[in-house]
Scaffold this motif. Structure first.
Motif, PDB file in Angstrom:
ATOM      1  N   ASP A   1       0.827  -1.203   0.000  1.00  0.00           N
ATOM      2  CA  ASP A   1       0.000   0.000   0.000  1.00  0.00           C
ATOM      3  C   ASP A   1       0.861   1.253   0.000  1.00  0.00           C
ATOM      4  OD1 ASP A   1      -2.645   1.200   0.161  1.00  0.00           O
ATOM      5  OD2 ASP A   1      -2.024   1.867   2.149  1.00  0.00           O
ATOM      6  N   SER A   2       2.031   1.200   0.656  1.00  0.00           N
ATOM      7  CA  SER A   2       2.927   2.355   0.716  1.00  0.00           C
ATOM      8  C   SER A   2       4.351   1.916   0.414  1.00  0.00           C
ATOM      9  CB  SER A   2       2.865   3.032   2.091  1.00  0.00           C
ATOM     10  OG  SER A   2       3.837   4.061   2.182  1.00  0.00           O
ATOM     11  N   ALA A   3       4.767   2.127  -0.818  1.00  0.00           N
ATOM     12  CA  ALA A   3       6.145   1.791  -1.187  1.00  0.00           C
ATOM     13  C   ALA A   3       7.129   2.647  -0.401  1.00  0.00           C
ATOM     14  CB  ALA A   3       6.346   1.982  -2.685  1.00  0.00           C
ATOM     15  N   GLU A   4       6.770   3.890  -0.132  1.00  0.00           N
ATOM     16  CA  GLU A   4       7.671   4.758   0.625  1.00  0.00           C
ATOM     17  C   GLU A   4       7.908   4.222   2.030  1.00  0.00           C
ATOM     18  OE1 GLU A   4       9.597   7.279  -0.343  1.00  0.00           O
ATOM     19  OE2 GLU A   4       8.893   6.651  -2.315  1.00  0.00           O
ATOM     20  N   GLN A   5       6.847   3.737   2.652  1.00  0.00           N
ATOM     21  CA  GLN A   5       6.999   3.170   3.999  1.00  0.00           C
ATOM     22  C   GLN A   5       7.873   1.937   3.954  1.00  0.00           C
ATOM     23  OE1 GLN A   5       3.271   2.544   6.005  1.00  0.00           O
ATOM     24  NE2 GLN A   5       4.197   1.405   7.699  1.00  0.00           N
ATOM     25  N   ALA A   6       7.658   1.095   2.958  1.00  0.00           N
ATOM     26  CA  ALA A   6       8.458  -0.122   2.834  1.00  0.00           C
ATOM     27  C   ALA A   6       9.931   0.207   2.586  1.00  0.00           C
ATOM     28  CB  ALA A   6       7.914  -0.990   1.708  1.00  0.00           C
ATOM     29  N   ILE A   7      10.204   1.142   1.683  1.00  0.00           N
ATOM     30  CA  ILE A   7      11.590   1.522   1.400  1.00  0.00           C
ATOM     31  C   ILE A   7      12.234   2.127   2.644  1.00  0.00           C
ATOM     32  CG2 ILE A   7      13.037   3.112   0.076  1.00  0.00           C
ATOM     33  CD1 ILE A   7      11.108   2.622  -2.289  1.00  0.00           C
ATOM     34  N   GLY A   8      11.458   2.916   3.397  1.00  0.00           N
ATOM     35  CA  GLY A   8      11.981   3.457   4.648  1.00  0.00           C
ATOM     36  C   GLY A   8      12.394   2.368   5.612  1.00  0.00           C
ATOM     37  N   GLU A   9      11.609   1.303   5.676  1.00  0.00           N
ATOM     38  CA  GLU A   9      11.948   0.169   6.535  1.00  0.00           C
ATOM     39  C   GLU A   9      13.197  -0.551   6.031  1.00  0.00           C
ATOM     40  OE1 GLU A   9      10.136  -1.801   9.525  1.00  0.00           O
ATOM     41  OE2 GLU A   9      10.770   0.285   9.614  1.00  0.00           O
ATOM     42  N   LEU A  10      13.310  -0.718   4.730  1.00  0.00           N
ATOM     43  CA  LEU A  10      14.490  -1.380   4.178  1.00  0.00           C
ATOM     44  C   LEU A  10      15.750  -0.573   4.492  1.00  0.00           C
ATOM     45  CD1 LEU A  10      13.116  -2.502   0.687  1.00  0.00           C
ATOM     46  CD2 LEU A  10      13.220  -3.835   2.804  1.00  0.00           C
ATOM     47  N   ILE A  11      15.648   0.744   4.394  1.00  0.00           N
ATOM     48  CA  ILE A  11      16.790   1.599   4.733  1.00  0.00           C
ATOM     49  C   ILE A  11      17.089   1.521   6.229  1.00  0.00           C
ATOM     50  CG2 ILE A  11      17.569   3.999   4.850  1.00  0.00           C
ATOM     51  CD1 ILE A  11      15.929   4.486   2.275  1.00  0.00           C
ATOM     52  N   ARG A  12      16.046   1.511   7.046  1.00  0.00           N
ATOM     53  CA  ARG A  12      16.236   1.486   8.508  1.00  0.00           C
ATOM     54  C   ARG A  12      17.037   0.274   8.952  1.00  0.00           C
ATOM     55  NH1 ARG A  12      14.151  -1.044  12.790  1.00  0.00           N
ATOM     56  NH2 ARG A  12      12.616  -2.208  11.533  1.00  0.00           N
ATOM     57  N   VAL A  13      16.754  -0.877   8.355  1.00  0.00           N
ATOM     58  CA  VAL A  13      17.416  -2.103   8.826  1.00  0.00           C
ATOM     59  C   VAL A  13      18.775  -2.337   8.169  1.00  0.00           C
ATOM     60  CG1 VAL A  13      15.185  -3.172   9.336  1.00  0.00           C
ATOM     61  CG2 VAL A  13      16.296  -3.635   7.124  1.00  0.00           C
ATOM     62  N   THR A  14      19.176  -1.445   7.255  1.00  0.00           N
ATOM     63  CA  THR A  14      20.459  -1.582   6.566  1.00  0.00           C
ATOM     64  C   THR A  14      21.476  -0.636   7.192  1.00  0.00           C
ATOM     65  OG1 THR A  14      19.283  -2.069   4.509  1.00  0.00           O
ATOM     66  CG2 THR A  14      21.616  -1.506   4.324  1.00  0.00           C
ATOM     67  N   ARG A  15      22.648  -1.141   7.453  1.00  0.00           N
ATOM     68  CA  ARG A  15      23.689  -0.315   8.079  1.00  0.00           C
ATOM     69  C   ARG A  15      24.151   0.764   7.104  1.00  0.00           C
ATOM     70  NH1 ARG A  15      28.385  -0.964   5.679  1.00  0.00           N
ATOM     71  NH2 ARG A  15      28.905  -2.930   4.621  1.00  0.00           N
ATOM     72  N   PRO A  16      24.664   1.887   7.616  1.00  0.00           N
ATOM     73  CA  PRO A  16      25.280   2.888   6.744  1.00  0.00           C
ATOM     74  C   PRO A  16      26.389   2.248   5.904  1.00  0.00           C
ATOM     75  CG  PRO A  16      24.980   3.780   8.945  1.00  0.00           C
ATOM     76  CD  PRO A  16      24.655   2.309   9.033  1.00  0.00           C
ATOM     77  N   GLY A  17      26.355   2.517   4.630  1.00  0.00           N
ATOM     78  CA  GLY A  17      27.313   1.900   3.717  1.00  0.00           C
ATOM     79  C   GLY A  17      26.822   0.598   3.126  1.00  0.00           C
ATOM     80  N   GLY A  18      25.675   0.096   3.630  1.00  0.00           N
ATOM     81  CA  GLY A  18      25.096  -1.126   3.095  1.00  0.00           C
ATOM     82  C   GLY A  18      24.362  -0.871   1.787  1.00  0.00           C
ATOM     83  N   ARG A  19      24.101  -1.946   1.081  1.00  0.00           N
ATOM     84  CA  ARG A  19      23.516  -1.854  -0.261  1.00  0.00           C
ATOM     85  C   ARG A  19      22.083  -2.372  -0.256  1.00  0.00           C
ATOM     86  NH1 ARG A  19      25.119   1.132  -4.664  1.00  0.00           N
ATOM     87  NH2 ARG A  19      24.916   0.012  -6.631  1.00  0.00           N
ATOM     88  N   ILE A  20      21.199  -1.657  -0.959  1.00  0.00           N
ATOM     89  CA  ILE A  20      19.809  -2.081  -1.133  1.00  0.00           C
ATOM     90  C   ILE A  20      19.565  -2.315  -2.619  1.00  0.00           C
ATOM     91  CG2 ILE A  20      17.393  -1.343  -1.008  1.00  0.00           C
ATOM     92  CD1 ILE A  20      18.063   0.137   1.549  1.00  0.00           C
ATOM     93  N   CYS A  21      19.011  -3.483  -2.948  1.00  0.00           N
ATOM     94  CA  CYS A  21      18.700  -3.813  -4.337  1.00  0.00           C
ATOM     95  C   CYS A  21      17.203  -4.070  -4.465  1.00  0.00           C
ATOM     96  CB  CYS A  21      19.489  -5.036  -4.788  1.00  0.00           C
ATOM     97  SG  CYS A  21      19.225  -5.460  -6.528  1.00  0.00           S
ATOM     98  N   LEU A  22      16.546  -3.260  -5.274  1.00  0.00           N
ATOM     99  CA  LEU A  22      15.109  -3.372  -5.510  1.00  0.00           C
ATOM    100  C   LEU A  22      14.878  -3.867  -6.937  1.00  0.00           C
ATOM    101  CD1 LEU A  22      13.975   0.057  -3.997  1.00  0.00           C
ATOM    102  CD2 LEU A  22      14.247  -2.128  -2.812  1.00  0.00           C
TER     103      LEU A  22
END
Length: 275
Positions: free
Chosen positions: A133-154
């Motif tokens: 329902d909210s891609a922004e909320q989901a992406i925010g969660e993915l960023i939250r659980v990733t350490r600084p310098g970590g990589r996110i692949c969508l």
């Protein structure tokens, strides 16, 4: 697959479906993962994420766990993959297929994960955001659980790119007008929006790769595209009486003549969490 849906696709609530339908969807996920075009998309995504030995990774929306187990191989020795999916039945199926690799299977909502902040070196999220329902909320969660310098692949689909040839174009347009939001989510352009979403969230080192999947037979296309799959039960279609059969007859005729063609673009977008 995730709980809060823009439209009620068949993946909206797998656990709430009859057992026979849940089993059919699991088989569909498995067959899709084996398709050469989906494997081609995943090869691009693996290169974008670049998993390394010793990393702790998250597969958010992990389905039956094939990608998570592949990621686990890349993180050994000493690495770990958490495979998270909203569906308890799909998670149970993933556990039953476990191969002994360093994967931990959990259920959870990608929009509100019960996982600590900065806990992962990288995140993989494949064809999930188009459903939430909210891609922004989901992406925010993915960023939250990733350490600084970590990589996110969508990885996600641009359903508006779907095109057919070999069948009457007018008929295809009518069919798609009925099945959009049913076989495909209302958020049909998710794939091509991923890059700007990561830019807006301040990620760096962003790469964006469109992968156009090509299907030259109805049998190949049916693995990925439910609107050409005759095995999808008639009651699952949202078309007026007779339209499904007319459309599938045209699909069969195009296959028999060798003129069938379908194309669909799936985007692979990756970025680094700042800090």
């Amino acid at each position: 697959m995730e709980p809060a849906q823009k439209e009620r696709t068949p993946f909206a609530d797998i656990d709430g479906l009859p057992a026979s339908m849940s089993a059919m969807l699991l088989d569909a996920l498995t067959e899709m993962g084996r398709h050469p075009e989906i494997r081609r998309v995943r090869r691009v995504a693996f290169e974008a994420l670049s998993p390394q030995p010793g990393q702790r990774l998250l597969d958010a929306g992990s389905g039956e766990g094939e990608v998570a187990r592949h990621l686990a191989v890349e993180t050994q020795p000493a690495g770990e993959v958490v495979a998270l999916d909203h569906s308890a039945s799909i998670t149970a199926a993933a556990v039953s297929r476990h191969d002994g690799s360093a994967v931990r299977y959990v259920t959870g909502d990608v929009c509100a994960m019960d996982l600590p902040a900065d806990g992962f070196d990288g995140v993989w999220c494949e064809r999930v955001l188009q459903h939430v329902d909210s891609a922004e909320q989901a992406i925010g969660e993915l960023i939250r659980v990733t350490r600084p310098g970590g990589r996110i692949c969508l990885i996600d689909t641009d359903w508006s790119s779907l095109a057919f040839d070999g069948m009457p174009s007018g008929l295809g347009e009518v069919v798609m007008a009925h099945v959009r939001g049913h076989f495909t989510p209302k958020q049909h352009d998710m794939g091509r929006t991923l890059r700007r979403r990561l830019v807006a969230n301040g990620l760096t080192g962003i790469t964006a790769t469109p992968v156009t999947c090509l299907f030259t037979s109805p049998e190949s296309a049916a693995v990925v595209l439910p609107m050409v799959n005759p095995r999808v039960p008639e009651e699952s279609w949202a078309t007026p009486p007779g339209l499904r059969d007319e459309w599938l007859a045209c699909v069969d005729a195009a296959g028999a003549s060798g003129t069938f063609l379908a194309v669909l673009t799936i985007w692979v977008v990756a970025g680094t969490v700042p800090g």
